[in-house]
Design a protein around this motif. Structure first.
Motif, PDB file in Angstrom:
ATOM      1  N   HIS A   7       0.842  -1.199   0.000  1.00  0.00           N
ATOM      2  CA  HIS A   7       0.000   0.000   0.000  1.00  0.00           C
ATOM      3  C   HIS A   7       0.878   1.250   0.000  1.00  0.00           C
ATOM      4  CE1 HIS A   7      -3.611   2.250   2.034  1.00  0.00           C
ATOM      5  NE2 HIS A   7      -3.302   2.747   0.865  1.00  0.00           N
ATOM      6  N   GLN A   8       1.891   1.264   0.857  1.00  0.00           N
ATOM      7  CA  GLN A   8       2.794   2.411   0.948  1.00  0.00           C
ATOM      8  C   GLN A   8       3.523   2.636  -0.368  1.00  0.00           C
ATOM      9  OE1 GLN A   8       5.174   2.757   4.582  1.00  0.00           O
ATOM     10  NE2 GLN A   8       6.956   3.183   3.311  1.00  0.00           N
ATOM     11  N   GLY A   9       4.059   1.579  -0.981  1.00  0.00           N
ATOM     12  CA  GLY A   9       4.772   1.709  -2.255  1.00  0.00           C
ATOM     13  C   GLY A   9       3.867   2.172  -3.384  1.00  0.00           C
ATOM     14  N   LYS A  10       2.660   1.626  -3.441  1.00  0.00           N
ATOM     15  CA  LYS A  10       1.710   2.035  -4.487  1.00  0.00           C
ATOM     16  C   LYS A  10       1.324   3.497  -4.311  1.00  0.00           C
ATOM     17  CE  LYS A  10      -2.767   0.990  -6.573  1.00  0.00           C
ATOM     18  NZ  LYS A  10      -2.527   2.039  -7.510  1.00  0.00           N
ATOM     19  N   PHE A  11       1.095   3.914  -3.061  1.00  0.00           N
ATOM     20  CA  PHE A  11       0.769   5.316  -2.817  1.00  0.00           C
ATOM     21  C   PHE A  11       1.903   6.212  -3.309  1.00  0.00           C
ATOM     22  CE2 PHE A  11       1.197   9.095  -0.121  1.00  0.00           C
ATOM     23  CZ  PHE A  11       0.028   9.756  -0.467  1.00  0.00           C
ATOM     24  N   GLN A  58      13.558   5.960  -9.467  1.00  0.00           N
ATOM     25  CA  GLN A  58      13.226   4.933  -8.494  1.00  0.00           C
ATOM     26  C   GLN A  58      12.483   5.666  -7.378  1.00  0.00           C
ATOM     27  OE1 GLN A  58      15.840   2.298  -5.553  1.00  0.00           O
ATOM     28  NE2 GLN A  58      16.241   1.868  -7.701  1.00  0.00           N
ATOM     29  N   VAL A  59      11.290   5.202  -7.045  1.00  0.00           N
ATOM     30  CA  VAL A  59      10.459   5.837  -6.028  1.00  0.00           C
ATOM     31  C   VAL A  59      10.582   5.042  -4.737  1.00  0.00           C
ATOM     32  CG1 VAL A  59       8.118   6.531  -5.381  1.00  0.00           C
ATOM     33  CG2 VAL A  59       8.825   6.632  -7.787  1.00  0.00           C
ATOM     34  N   LYS A  60      10.949   5.727  -3.673  1.00  0.00           N
ATOM     35  CA  LYS A  60      11.031   5.109  -2.355  1.00  0.00           C
ATOM     36  C   LYS A  60      10.166   5.894  -1.388  1.00  0.00           C
ATOM     37  CE  LYS A  60      13.883   1.790  -3.192  1.00  0.00           C
ATOM     38  NZ  LYS A  60      13.368   0.418  -3.183  1.00  0.00           N
ATOM     39  N   THR A  61       9.521   5.173  -0.489  1.00  0.00           N
ATOM     40  CA  THR A  61       8.712   5.796   0.551  1.00  0.00           C
ATOM     41  C   THR A  61       9.279   5.378   1.903  1.00  0.00           C
ATOM     42  OG1 THR A  61       7.181   3.921   0.554  1.00  0.00           O
ATOM     43  CG2 THR A  61       6.607   5.814  -0.839  1.00  0.00           C
ATOM     44  N   SER A  62       9.005   6.187   2.900  1.00  0.00           N
ATOM     45  CA  SER A  62       9.454   5.862   4.253  1.00  0.00           C
ATOM     46  C   SER A  62       8.440   6.378   5.262  1.00  0.00           C
ATOM     47  CB  SER A  62      10.815   6.487   4.532  1.00  0.00           C
ATOM     48  OG  SER A  62      11.200   6.213   5.864  1.00  0.00           O
ATOM     49  N   PHE A  97      13.510   9.375  -6.053  1.00  0.00           N
ATOM     50  CA  PHE A  97      12.437  10.208  -5.516  1.00  0.00           C
ATOM     51  C   PHE A  97      12.058   9.597  -4.168  1.00  0.00           C
ATOM     52  CE2 PHE A  97      10.387  11.936  -9.711  1.00  0.00           C
ATOM     53  CZ  PHE A  97      11.551  12.603 -10.007  1.00  0.00           C
ATOM     54  N   LEU A  98      12.126  10.402  -3.123  1.00  0.00           N
ATOM     55  CA  LEU A  98      11.833   9.950  -1.766  1.00  0.00           C
ATOM     56  C   LEU A  98      10.587  10.650  -1.246  1.00  0.00           C
ATOM     57  CD1 LEU A  98      12.647   8.425   0.835  1.00  0.00           C
ATOM     58  CD2 LEU A  98      14.046  10.419   1.431  1.00  0.00           C
ATOM     59  N   LEU A  99       9.643   9.837  -0.768  1.00  0.00           N
ATOM     60  CA  LEU A  99       8.403  10.379  -0.221  1.00  0.00           C
ATOM     61  C   LEU A  99       8.228   9.891   1.214  1.00  0.00           C
ATOM     62  CD1 LEU A  99       5.674  11.864  -0.479  1.00  0.00           C
ATOM     63  CD2 LEU A  99       4.724   9.724  -1.385  1.00  0.00           C
ATOM     64  N   LEU A 121       5.462  16.053   1.462  1.00  0.00           N
ATOM     65  CA  LEU A 121       6.254  16.487   0.320  1.00  0.00           C
ATOM     66  C   LEU A 121       7.188  15.371  -0.127  1.00  0.00           C
ATOM     67  CD1 LEU A 121       7.306  20.070   1.472  1.00  0.00           C
ATOM     68  CD2 LEU A 121       5.551  19.457  -0.199  1.00  0.00           C
ATOM     69  N   ALA A 122       7.454  15.315  -1.421  1.00  0.00           N
ATOM     70  CA  ALA A 122       8.428  14.367  -1.972  1.00  0.00           C
ATOM     71  C   ALA A 122       9.711  15.130  -2.292  1.00  0.00           C
ATOM     72  CB  ALA A 122       7.873  13.704  -3.226  1.00  0.00           C
ATOM     73  N   TYR A 123      10.824  14.392  -2.399  1.00  0.00           N
ATOM     74  CA  TYR A 123      12.143  14.974  -2.631  1.00  0.00           C
ATOM     75  C   TYR A 123      12.854  14.180  -3.717  1.00  0.00           C
ATOM     76  CZ  TYR A 123      10.987  17.134   1.785  1.00  0.00           C
ATOM     77  OH  TYR A 123      10.342  17.842   2.765  1.00  0.00           O
TER      78      TYR A 123
END
Length: 169
Positions: A7-11, A58-62, A97-99, A121-123
């Motif tokens: 869910h977090q990665g898809k968001f 590459q999109v990463k979330t944390s 890209f880090l969100l 915000l994303a970076y």
């Protein structure tokens, strides 16, 4: 319902897609993730004289981001993922890209009278000047530092298509 990690990665990817849509970019995705690239973007035009330039990300979330000073310290990239972004030898520029996201996934989106707000915000970060890791291992991690000034907005996303984009030496 998706498990928390998916869910977090898809968001995260959908957040970035929404930003790209607001910027008027074309979004593409490879049929297999074999080189650590989640999404690609193409500018449908000729900014700076280049016809239809592209970038890959590459999109990463944390949900537990670590901010120290004026930087996010992100330590969940594997050495292999790092190498897929590092170095100057890519024909198409690559970015991380880090969100940072809320720990409670019910807080990913808030609704207000003026509309919907996606959290947070994303970076962006270019690793073009970073040397690749010799003998990378998928089990070892490589920390990266993402400056708080590298906020991903419509304007900064479009500037990544310029010949000498922001955040790149």
């Amino acid at each position: 319902m998706l498990d928390a990690q998916n869910h977090q990665g898809k968001f995260g990817q959908d957040y970035i897609r929404a930003l790209a849509s607001a910027a008027g970019l074309l979004v593409f995705e490879y049929d297999l993730d074999r080189v650590g690239i989640d999404l690609g973007f193409r500018f449908p035009g000729q900014p700076g004289g280049l016809a239809s330039p592209a970038i890959e990300v590459q999109v990463k979330t944390s949900s537990k981001p670590n901010m120290i000073g004026g930087e996010w310290h992100y330590d969940s990239l594997t050495e292999q993922q790092f190498n897929w972004l590092a170095g100057p030898d890519y024909t198409v520029p690559r970015y991380l890209f880090l969100l940072p996201v809320p720990s409670d996934r019910k807080e990913y989106a808030r609704f207000e009278p003026g509309g919907m707000m996606l959290q947070h915000l994303a970076y962006y970060l270019s690793l073009e000047t970073e040397p690749q890791i010799a003998d990378p291992r998928p089990t070892r991690r490589r920390k990266v530092r993402v400056p708080l000034g590298n906020v991903l907005t419509v304007r900064s996303l479009l500037r990544l298509f310029e010949p000498n984009p922001i955040g790149v030496a």
